[in-house]
Design a protein around this motif. Structure first.
Motif, PDB file in Angstrom:
ATOM      1  N   GLU A 179       2.041   1.704  -3.577  1.00 39.58           N
ATOM      2  CA  GLU A 179       0.983   2.149  -4.486  1.00 39.58           C
ATOM      3  C   GLU A 179       0.786   3.661  -4.436  1.00 39.58           C
ATOM      4  O   GLU A 179       0.342   4.271  -5.412  1.00 39.58           O
ATOM      5  CB  GLU A 179      -0.326   1.435  -4.151  1.00 39.58           C
ATOM      6  CG  GLU A 179      -0.346  -0.016  -4.603  1.00 39.58           C
ATOM      7  CD  GLU A 179      -1.619  -0.735  -4.192  1.00 39.58           C
ATOM      8  OE1 GLU A 179      -2.428  -0.118  -3.468  1.00 39.58           O
ATOM      9  OE2 GLU A 179      -1.795  -1.893  -4.602  1.00 39.58           O
ATOM     10  N   GLU A 180       1.118   4.270  -3.300  1.00 41.33           N
ATOM     11  CA  GLU A 180       1.006   5.719  -3.181  1.00 41.33           C
ATOM     12  C   GLU A 180       2.193   6.442  -3.808  1.00 41.33           C
ATOM     13  O   GLU A 180       2.140   7.659  -4.023  1.00 41.33           O
ATOM     14  CB  GLU A 180       0.902   6.116  -1.711  1.00 41.33           C
ATOM     15  CG  GLU A 180      -0.379   5.634  -1.043  1.00 41.33           C
ATOM     16  CD  GLU A 180      -0.439   6.029   0.420  1.00 41.33           C
ATOM     17  OE1 GLU A 180       0.584   6.584   0.918  1.00 41.33           O
ATOM     18  OE2 GLU A 180      -1.475   5.808   1.061  1.00 41.33           O
TER      19      GLU A 180
ATOM     20  N   MET B 220       2.358  -0.448 -11.950  1.00 42.32           N
ATOM     21  CA  MET B 220       1.472  -1.412 -11.288  1.00 42.32           C
ATOM     22  C   MET B 220       2.224  -2.125 -10.166  1.00 42.32           C
ATOM     23  O   MET B 220       3.432  -2.371 -10.271  1.00 42.32           O
ATOM     24  CB  MET B 220       0.930  -2.430 -12.291  1.00 42.32           C
ATOM     25  CG  MET B 220       0.134  -1.822 -13.425  1.00 42.32           C
ATOM     26  SD  MET B 220      -0.592  -3.073 -14.510  1.00 42.32           S
ATOM     27  CE  MET B 220      -1.889  -3.689 -13.449  1.00 42.32           C
ATOM     28  N   VAL B 221       1.465  -2.477  -9.119  1.00 41.23           N
ATOM     29  CA  VAL B 221       2.036  -3.167  -7.963  1.00 41.23           C
ATOM     30  C   VAL B 221       1.308  -4.486  -7.773  1.00 41.23           C
ATOM     31  O   VAL B 221       0.074  -4.547  -7.837  1.00 41.23           O
ATOM     32  CB  VAL B 221       1.914  -2.312  -6.680  1.00 41.23           C
ATOM     33  CG1 VAL B 221       2.482  -3.061  -5.472  1.00 41.23           C
ATOM     34  CG2 VAL B 221       2.616  -0.975  -6.853  1.00 41.23           C
TER      35      VAL B 221
ATOM     36  N   VAL C  46       6.877  -4.356  -8.632  1.00 46.13           N
ATOM     37  CA  VAL C  46       6.478  -3.060  -9.190  1.00 46.13           C
ATOM     38  C   VAL C  46       6.866  -3.047 -10.664  1.00 46.13           C
ATOM     39  O   VAL C  46       8.064  -3.091 -11.002  1.00 46.13           O
ATOM     40  CB  VAL C  46       7.136  -1.883  -8.450  1.00 46.13           C
ATOM     41  CG1 VAL C  46       6.647  -0.563  -9.034  1.00 46.13           C
ATOM     42  CG2 VAL C  46       6.840  -1.944  -6.962  1.00 46.13           C
TER      43      VAL C  46
ATOM     44  N   PHE D  54       0.833  -1.207   0.000  1.00 49.69           N
ATOM     45  CA  PHE D  54       0.000   0.000   0.000  1.00 49.69           C
ATOM     46  C   PHE D  54       0.866   1.256   0.000  1.00 49.69           C
ATOM     47  O   PHE D  54       0.524   2.272  -0.621  1.00 49.69           O
ATOM     48  CB  PHE D  54      -0.930  -0.010   1.210  1.00 49.69           C
ATOM     49  CG  PHE D  54      -1.832  -1.209   1.263  1.00 49.69           C
ATOM     50  CD1 PHE D  54      -2.927  -1.306   0.408  1.00 49.69           C
ATOM     51  CD2 PHE D  54      -1.577  -2.250   2.140  1.00 49.69           C
ATOM     52  CE1 PHE D  54      -3.755  -2.406   0.459  1.00 49.69           C
ATOM     53  CE2 PHE D  54      -2.404  -3.361   2.188  1.00 49.69           C
ATOM     54  CZ  PHE D  54      -3.492  -3.448   1.340  1.00 49.69           C
TER      55      PHE D  54
END
Length: 406
Positions: free
Chosen positions: A328-329, A336-337, A350, A325
């Motif tokens: 993702e930020e 994309m993760v 990643v 998470f």
């Protein structure tokens, strides 16, 4: 370009221009029709134009015509002129080849970015539909369209098309209150029945609403036509038709029809673009289907056009379950993760499309700096690999071997 135009067409065009310039040369300068001794030679200019526009093969045809004509017209063959012409031809041919390759790479890069933009636009629209439905069903039956579509996508990747279509029909029935509708897929010049919501709806090719939908390639409903057997007809690109016969009148509005059209178009697009998970090593099937598909797409870009993409693999202890998470930020819109949880470790992948190895190193340094400022950790186990046709194999070995050791 030369192959696309056809050899005969190019040879004819080269021959006609050569003949035209030869005739003009005889009229303007009969003693030296090919301007061998002139400071400006129109034949050289024409040779450069053909080379830059069509490529080396077309200019070689022109060069052959020129040498044969020189041998026939002049008493002694002007070797210096011929060699200079050949040198200019080769230089311009190399220039044409280089820039054609550059243009192909950038055209493919732009096509990829445009496809991602379309996908983001589609996802935002689906998010809006999902939010509206959650708002309207909150007290009775909370529902997330995106969650259901995600399940449908998983079934598509598992090559379970029948179950995926069945779930899609159920989604349309529940969310948009469609009572009777049928999906017809195009095969050749006809449409073949595939699935239904409620009772099967017969396909009538001469129905005015069907005709209007096929002509406009846009969803139409009963207010747009008369003497029709349907409430709405939704064309799905050039692949299918969705015929709605029964639904509550209060639900028959432009927003709902467009929402159904978006869901159906999304499904057909995902169906045509999906690839089988059977081709993916079992150890990697924990990754999201969208992540695996994007690896496939970027590897094809690398294979065909040499466009670089990178994949960063982080290995963290399993208790750091919020690390994905955090990443993702920090990633861009294209990145994309994905994660694979093992016994004692968590692998976080990643994908950095259109990013070289050096860009990936810059990304890792930025993540290290953020982690150091946030929790005082400056080191994290990682590895960078280039995305190519062996990516799945390399990831399988990496995760498989570490899984066996843990």
């Amino acid at each position: 370009m030369f192959k696309d135009l056809g050899v005969k067409f190019v040879v004819v065009e080269v021959g006609l221009f050569f003949l035209l310039f030869t005739v003009l040369g005889y009229k303007m300068n009969p003693k030296d029709p090919f301007f061998i001794h002139s400071s400006v030679n129109p034949f050289i200019l024409l040779l450069v134009v053909f080379t830059l526009y069509y490529g080396l093969m077309a200019s070689l045809f022109f060069f052959v015509f020129l040498v044969l004509a020189l041998q026939y017209i002049y008493t002694s063959l002007p070797l210096q002129f011929i060699l200079w012409s050949l040198l200019i031809t080769l230089i311009c041919g190399e220039f044409h080849f280089y820039w054609r390759e550059k243009i192909s790479v950038y055209r493919e890069r732009n096509r990829y970015l445009f496809s991602k933009l379309k996908e983001l636009r589609k996802n935002f629209f689906l998010l809006k539909i999902s939010h509206d439905q959650l708002e309207s069903h909150y007290l009775v039956k909370p529902l997330s369209i995106r969650k259901i579509l995600s399940e449908i996508k998983k079934k598509l990747f598992s090559m379970n098309d029948e179950e995926a279509i069945k779930d899609l029909m159920e989604l349309i029935s529940q969310v948009f209150h469609v009572q009777s509708a049928s999906l017809y897929l195009k095969k050749g010049e006809t449409y073949v029945y595939k699935a239904s919501v409620g009772r099967k709806v017969q396909f009538l090719p001469d129905d005015p609403l069907v005709q209007k939908a096929l002509e406009s390639k846009q969803p139409v409903f009963v207010s747009s036509g008369k003497n029709t057997s349907y409430l709405a007809v939704i064309p799905i690109e050039d692949d299918a038709l969705f015929l709605i016969k029964e639904m509550p009148f209060i639900q028959l509005n432009l927003e709902n029809i467009l929402s159904i059209a978006v869901s159906l178009n999304w499904f057909m697009k995902e169906k045509s673009n999906s690839f089988s998970l059977e081709k993916v090593p079992k150890v990697l099937r924990e990754l999201p289907p969208e992540f695996l598909k994007e690896i496939k797409v970027t590897s094809e870009l690398n294979r065909k056009f040499g466009i670089k993409s990178s994949l960063v693999i982080f290995k963290v202890p399993s208790e750091f379950e919020d690390f994905p998470f955090f990443l993702e930020e920090k990633v861009r819109g294209l990145d994309m993760v994905g994660t694979i949880p093992l016994k004692k470790v968590l692998y976080v992948f990643v994908l950095l499309p259109l990013s070289s190895f050096s860009n990936a190193k810059g990304f890792i340094e930025r993540i290290k700096k953020e982690l150091n400022n946030l929790i005082g950790i400056s080191k994290v186990k990682h590895r960078i690999i280039d995305v190519d046709e062996r990516t799945f194999e390399k990831l399988s070995k990496l995760v498989g071997e570490r899984d066996g050791k843990s």
